[in-house]
Design an enzyme around this catalytic site. Structure first.
Site, PDB file in Angstrom:
ATOM      1  N   SER A  26      39.721 -11.372 -20.570  1.00  0.00           N
ATOM      2  CA  SER A  26      38.390 -11.047 -20.036  1.00  0.00           C
ATOM      3  C   SER A  26      37.516 -12.294 -19.902  1.00  0.00           C
ATOM      4  O   SER A  26      36.380 -12.210 -19.439  1.00  0.00           O
ATOM      5  CB  SER A  26      37.694 -10.022 -20.942  1.00  0.00           C
ATOM      6  OG  SER A  26      37.660 -10.491 -22.267  1.00  0.00           O
ATOM      7  N   ASN A  33      35.631  -6.445 -32.514  1.00  0.00           N
ATOM      8  CA  ASN A  33      35.097  -5.153 -32.070  1.00  0.00           C
ATOM      9  C   ASN A  33      33.592  -5.035 -32.299  1.00  0.00           C
ATOM     10  O   ASN A  33      32.844  -4.598 -31.413  1.00  0.00           O
ATOM     11  CB  ASN A  33      35.832  -4.012 -32.780  1.00  0.00           C
ATOM     12  CG  ASN A  33      37.315  -3.983 -32.426  1.00  0.00           C
ATOM     13  OD1 ASN A  33      37.749  -4.725 -31.544  1.00  0.00           O
ATOM     14  ND2 ASN A  33      38.080  -3.145 -33.097  1.00  0.00           N
ATOM     15  N   THR A  72       6.713  15.857   6.166  1.00  0.00           N
ATOM     16  CA  THR A  72       7.700  16.641   5.422  1.00  0.00           C
ATOM     17  C   THR A  72       8.772  16.956   6.456  1.00  0.00           C
ATOM     18  O   THR A  72       8.452  17.150   7.643  1.00  0.00           O
ATOM     19  CB  THR A  72       7.118  17.947   4.840  1.00  0.00           C
ATOM     20  OG1 THR A  72       6.600  18.732   5.914  1.00  0.00           O
ATOM     21  CG2 THR A  72       5.996  17.687   3.839  1.00  0.00           C
ATOM     22  N   HIS A  73      10.019  16.957   6.027  1.00  0.00           N
ATOM     23  CA  HIS A  73      11.151  17.151   6.959  1.00  0.00           C
ATOM     24  C   HIS A  73      11.139  16.092   8.076  1.00  0.00           C
ATOM     25  O   HIS A  73      11.638  16.349   9.158  1.00  0.00           O
ATOM     26  CB  HIS A  73      11.142  18.557   7.570  1.00  0.00           C
ATOM     27  CG  HIS A  73      10.898  19.637   6.572  1.00  0.00           C
ATOM     28  ND1 HIS A  73      11.900  20.210   5.816  1.00  0.00           N
ATOM     29  CD2 HIS A  73       9.739  20.238   6.167  1.00  0.00           C
ATOM     30  CE1 HIS A  73      11.382  21.125   5.012  1.00  0.00           C
ATOM     31  NE2 HIS A  73      10.079  21.155   5.192  1.00  0.00           N
ATOM     32  N   SER A  91      20.100 -11.172  15.650  1.00  0.00           N
ATOM     33  CA  SER A  91      21.428 -10.754  16.070  1.00  0.00           C
ATOM     34  C   SER A  91      22.102 -11.926  16.762  1.00  0.00           C
ATOM     35  O   SER A  91      21.443 -12.736  17.418  1.00  0.00           O
ATOM     36  CB  SER A  91      21.296  -9.567  17.028  1.00  0.00           C
ATOM     37  OG  SER A  91      22.420  -9.506  17.878  1.00  0.00           O
ATOM     38  N   LYS A 137      16.317  -9.292  18.893  1.00  0.00           N
ATOM     39  CA  LYS A 137      16.347  -8.498  17.663  1.00  0.00           C
ATOM     40  C   LYS A 137      15.767  -9.194  16.444  1.00  0.00           C
ATOM     41  O   LYS A 137      15.933 -10.393  16.245  1.00  0.00           O
ATOM     42  CB  LYS A 137      17.801  -8.128  17.341  1.00  0.00           C
ATOM     43  CG  LYS A 137      18.422  -7.219  18.376  1.00  0.00           C
ATOM     44  CD  LYS A 137      18.187  -5.782  18.055  1.00  0.00           C
ATOM     45  CE  LYS A 137      19.231  -5.340  17.072  1.00  0.00           C
ATOM     46  NZ  LYS A 137      19.218  -3.905  16.907  1.00  0.00           N
ATOM     47  N   ASN A 181      16.031  -7.810  12.580  1.00  0.00           N
ATOM     48  CA  ASN A 181      16.549  -6.681  11.802  1.00  0.00           C
ATOM     49  C   ASN A 181      16.077  -6.718  10.349  1.00  0.00           C
ATOM     50  O   ASN A 181      16.067  -7.780   9.733  1.00  0.00           O
ATOM     51  CB  ASN A 181      18.078  -6.692  11.827  1.00  0.00           C
ATOM     52  CG  ASN A 181      18.621  -6.554  13.234  1.00  0.00           C
ATOM     53  OD1 ASN A 181      18.043  -5.854  14.061  1.00  0.00           O
ATOM     54  ND2 ASN A 181      19.722  -7.235  13.504  1.00  0.00           N
ATOM     55  N   GLU A 214      17.902  -2.878   4.299  1.00  0.00           N
ATOM     56  CA  GLU A 214      19.183  -2.213   4.582  1.00  0.00           C
ATOM     57  C   GLU A 214      20.218  -2.529   3.504  1.00  0.00           C
ATOM     58  O   GLU A 214      20.940  -1.648   3.033  1.00  0.00           O
ATOM     59  CB  GLU A 214      19.718  -2.645   5.951  1.00  0.00           C
ATOM     60  CG  GLU A 214      18.946  -2.023   7.104  1.00  0.00           C
ATOM     61  CD  GLU A 214      19.375  -2.558   8.468  1.00  0.00           C
ATOM     62  OE1 GLU A 214      20.491  -3.091   8.587  1.00  0.00           O
ATOM     63  OE2 GLU A 214      18.584  -2.443   9.412  1.00  0.00           O
ATOM     64  N   TYR A 266      37.329   1.829 -31.545  1.00  0.00           N
ATOM     65  CA  TYR A 266      37.423   0.894 -30.418  1.00  0.00           C
ATOM     66  C   TYR A 266      38.753   1.061 -29.685  1.00  0.00           C
ATOM     67  O   TYR A 266      39.808   1.228 -30.291  1.00  0.00           O
ATOM     68  CB  TYR A 266      37.312  -0.560 -30.911  1.00  0.00           C
ATOM     69  CG  TYR A 266      37.486  -1.554 -29.771  1.00  0.00           C
ATOM     70  CD1 TYR A 266      36.405  -1.939 -28.989  1.00  0.00           C
ATOM     71  CD2 TYR A 266      38.749  -2.057 -29.442  1.00  0.00           C
ATOM     72  CE1 TYR A 266      36.569  -2.814 -27.925  1.00  0.00           C
ATOM     73  CE2 TYR A 266      38.915  -2.932 -28.374  1.00  0.00           C
ATOM     74  CZ  TYR A 266      37.812  -3.301 -27.619  1.00  0.00           C
ATOM     75  OH  TYR A 266      37.979  -4.151 -26.561  1.00  0.00           O
ATOM     76  N   GLN A 290      36.734  -3.000 -22.788  1.00  0.00           N
ATOM     77  CA  GLN A 290      36.597  -4.315 -22.159  1.00  0.00           C
ATOM     78  C   GLN A 290      36.150  -4.151 -20.695  1.00  0.00           C
ATOM     79  O   GLN A 290      35.547  -5.052 -20.120  1.00  0.00           O
ATOM     80  CB  GLN A 290      37.927  -5.063 -22.241  1.00  0.00           C
ATOM     81  CG  GLN A 290      37.875  -6.451 -21.678  1.00  0.00           C
ATOM     82  CD  GLN A 290      39.070  -7.278 -22.109  1.00  0.00           C
ATOM     83  OE1 GLN A 290      39.202  -7.633 -23.286  1.00  0.00           O
ATOM     84  NE2 GLN A 290      39.966  -7.558 -21.191  1.00  0.00           N
ATOM     85  N   LYS A 343      32.249  -4.405 -18.973  1.00  0.00           N
ATOM     86  CA  LYS A 343      31.434  -5.582 -18.667  1.00  0.00           C
ATOM     87  C   LYS A 343      31.136  -5.788 -17.194  1.00  0.00           C
ATOM     88  O   LYS A 343      29.982  -5.993 -16.809  1.00  0.00           O
ATOM     89  CB  LYS A 343      32.073  -6.825 -19.274  1.00  0.00           C
ATOM     90  CG  LYS A 343      31.915  -6.808 -20.769  1.00  0.00           C
ATOM     91  CD  LYS A 343      32.704  -7.826 -21.476  1.00  0.00           C
ATOM     92  CE  LYS A 343      32.880  -7.368 -22.907  1.00  0.00           C
ATOM     93  NZ  LYS A 343      33.613  -6.069 -23.037  1.00  0.00           N
TER      94      LYS A 343
HETATM   95  N1  ARG Z   1      37.433  -8.729 -25.116  1.00  0.00           N
HETATM   96  C1  ARG Z   1      37.302  -7.560 -25.907  1.00  0.00           C
HETATM   97  C2  ARG Z   1      36.328  -6.576 -25.278  1.00  0.00           C
HETATM   98  O1  ARG Z   1      35.653  -6.940 -24.399  1.00  0.00           O
HETATM   99  C3  ARG Z   1      36.830  -7.929 -27.285  1.00  0.00           C
HETATM  100  C4  ARG Z   1      37.227  -6.973 -28.342  1.00  0.00           C
HETATM  101  C5  ARG Z   1      38.701  -7.006 -28.508  1.00  0.00           C
HETATM  102  N2  ARG Z   1      39.126  -6.293 -29.642  1.00  0.00           N
HETATM  103  C6  ARG Z   1      40.402  -5.967 -29.802  1.00  0.00           C
HETATM  104  N3  ARG Z   1      40.686  -5.333 -30.854  1.00  0.00           N
HETATM  105  N4  ARG Z   1      41.298  -6.200 -28.883  1.00  0.00           N
HETATM  106  O2  ARG Z   1      36.236  -5.456 -25.637  1.00  0.00           O
END
Ligand code: ARG
Length: 487
Positions: free
Chosen positions: A51, A138, A183-184, A305, A311, A313, A318, A345, A350, A353
């Site tokens: 990650s 964790n 309205t509408h 454009s 144009k 825009n 948008e 956990y 993960q 994020k």
């Molecule tokens: N990169 C992990 C996450 O975002 C960190 C926690 C990992 N914990 C584990 N027991 N593998 O959740």
């Protein structure tokens, strides 16, 4: 290749072979848990499970959390004063390596936490290895995400405030400007433009409240939950909470490391902000269409454009309308991510994020742009007025007039409907009818009817809290400004 358990089973009683296994189990550099494994993960699995490419944005919060944890470990006598000094020195160096862009992130080290810990150990030695005493990734990651989100919420709340401020300034300038209310998407009754803008001030005000409320639940400390059950060390969680500015600790270790409801709640609040932005965008786009021509938007928010030279825009509104879809999607991603997870956990988490980060980025950029865009709107009061004069916008005022003269509302409604129909056939407005013609629909109508049928008369008559009268708009602006200052 034999897996470790089969090897262990075959040679269980052989000290020699057991030693061999132990040698093979010595953690390889950077693979904190590798002692348990007899073969490395494939490159693909490494890339799949890592990650660090996205969670490295938590780095600064990870360091903050680690420093508070280390300080507590030392105060509790779990690590030495020298260890703490070493950790602080190492982290200061890492922090500057990261901010100057020199830090080398490695996918082999999986995530932000192990990258930093490994670098710390490289800089300060054993003290770096002691940092993880009494915690787990964790509770560490849950803490980092909460610290990150708390900062993001504070930014977003400030941006909502700025957007409201800009809308209030525009509303004040146009407390008396009249346009048709719809309205509408059909002309309904005249309203003041200031009043119309104040509707969004209300929406964004509730959005601010939701963010502030969500922050309370974000602002609890998971650290101390360790992997899931707590730790055997005599930790002081309140001390860490205080150091990191948390209001309280999470009261159940299993819950602390596993639930991401605080992030889901934030995404729900964000989806509502974007929904409000999207509605406003839709109006800006309609108002700016040359067929309507109520406003113009400053050039810096528009594009041309590549083929049609004439144009201009409204790209920003948008895009904001379009980006609402991805924020709504992130909310659904997180809800779905959570729904099947048993305690505590799971690696699924993960995946919280990227949706969360993208929600923060989208919302932050959008709000920043809109606070500026609101100052770049040119209003065209004549076009608004001309539109309000079409479509019998004051028909309800005529009905109310007849009610005040004693006619039951349903009869008044019918009489005015007949008058509107006659006007539509004739191709004229209600005010174009002579008194004599009007009296054909009700003999209660007298000369004073004409002031009731003007746009100004219509809006001024709705003079109560929440109504569109210019006096009410001004009072509402004063109230909203006070709120905005205290929120
Ligand atoms: N990169 C992990 C996450 O975002 C960190 C926690 C990992 N914990 C584990 N027991 N593998 O959740």
């Amino acid at each position: 290749m034999m897996n470790r358990w089969r090897v262990a089973a075959v040679f269980y009683n052989s000290a020699i072979h057991w030693n061999l296994i132990m040698t093979a189990q010595t953690p390889k550099k950077g693979e904190t848990w590798s002692g348990r494994f007899s073969e490395p993960v494939s490159q693909l699995v490494k890339r799949y499970t890592a990650s660090v490419t996205f969670d490295n944005r938590l780095a600064i919060f990870d360091i903050e959390g680690s420093l508070a944890h280390a300080e507590m470990l030392q105060t509790q006598g779990i690590i030495s004063a020298q260890d703490l000094t070493d950790i602080q020195r190492g982290m200061a160096q890492i922090r500057s390596e990261i901010t100057s862009g020199q830090f080398e992130w490695s996918i082999d080290l999986e995530d932000v936490h192990m990258n930093i810990e490994s670098r710390l150990t490289a800089i300060v030695g054993d003290a770096g290895k002691r940092l993880h005493t009494g915690r787990s990734r964790n509770d560490q990651v849950a803490t980092d995400v909460r610290l990150y989100l708390r900062a993001a919420i504070d930014d977003i709340t400030g941006l909502l405030k700025a957007l409201r401020g800009a809308l209030l300034d525009l509303a004040e300038k146009h407390a008396d400007t009249i346009l048709p209310g719809f309205t509408h998407l059909q002309v309904a009754q005249p309203v003041t433009f200031g009043h119309h803008l104040l509707a969004y001030v209300e929406m964004f005000g509730r959005d601010m409240e939701r963010m502030t409320d969500c922050r309370k639940r974000v602002n609890r400390l998971p650290l101390g939950a360790a992997a899931l059950a707590g730790t055997t060390f005599p930790i002081d969680r309140q001390r860490v909470a205080k150091a990191l500015g948390f209001d309280d600790v999470c009261h159940n270790s299993l819950d602390a490391v596993s639930d991401r409801d605080f992030a889901i709640e934030f995404c729900a609040a964000s989806a509502l902000v974007m929904t409000h932005i999207s509605r406003l965008s839709e109006e800006l786009i309609i108002w700016m269409s040359p067929r309507v021509g109520f406003i113009d938007i400053a050039d810096r928010f528009c594009t041309g454009s590549s083929i049609m030279p004439q144009k201009k825009n409204p790209d920003v509104p948008e895009l904001a309308r379009g980006k609402t879809g991805r924020v709504n999607g992130h909310l659904v991603s997180l809800l779905t991510l959570m729904k099947g997870q048993p305690l505590a956990y799971n690696k699924d988490n993960q995946e919280d994020k990227e949706p969360l980060f993208d929600t923060v980025d989208t919302l932050t950029d959008t709000l920043r742009i809109f606070a500026d865009l609101a100052t770049g709107i040119t209003v065209k009061p004549e076009a608004m007025r001309a539109a309000a004069l079409q479509g019998y916008a004051t028909a309800t005022d005529l009905a109310d007039y007849l009610v005040r003269k004693g006619l039951p509302f349903r009869n008044a409604h019918e009489a005015v409907a007949q008058a509107v129909r006659a006007c539509a056939e004739k191709g004229c407005d209600l005010t174009d009818l002579s008194l004599e013609e009007m009296r054909r629909f009700s003999t209660l109508i007298e000369q004073d009817v004409y002031s009731v049928l003007t746009l100004e008369g219509s809006v001024a008559a709705r003079n109560h809290v929440g109504g569109t009268a210019p006096a009410q708009v001004r009072a509402a602006i004063t109230r909203a400004r006070q709120q905005n200052d205290t929120k």
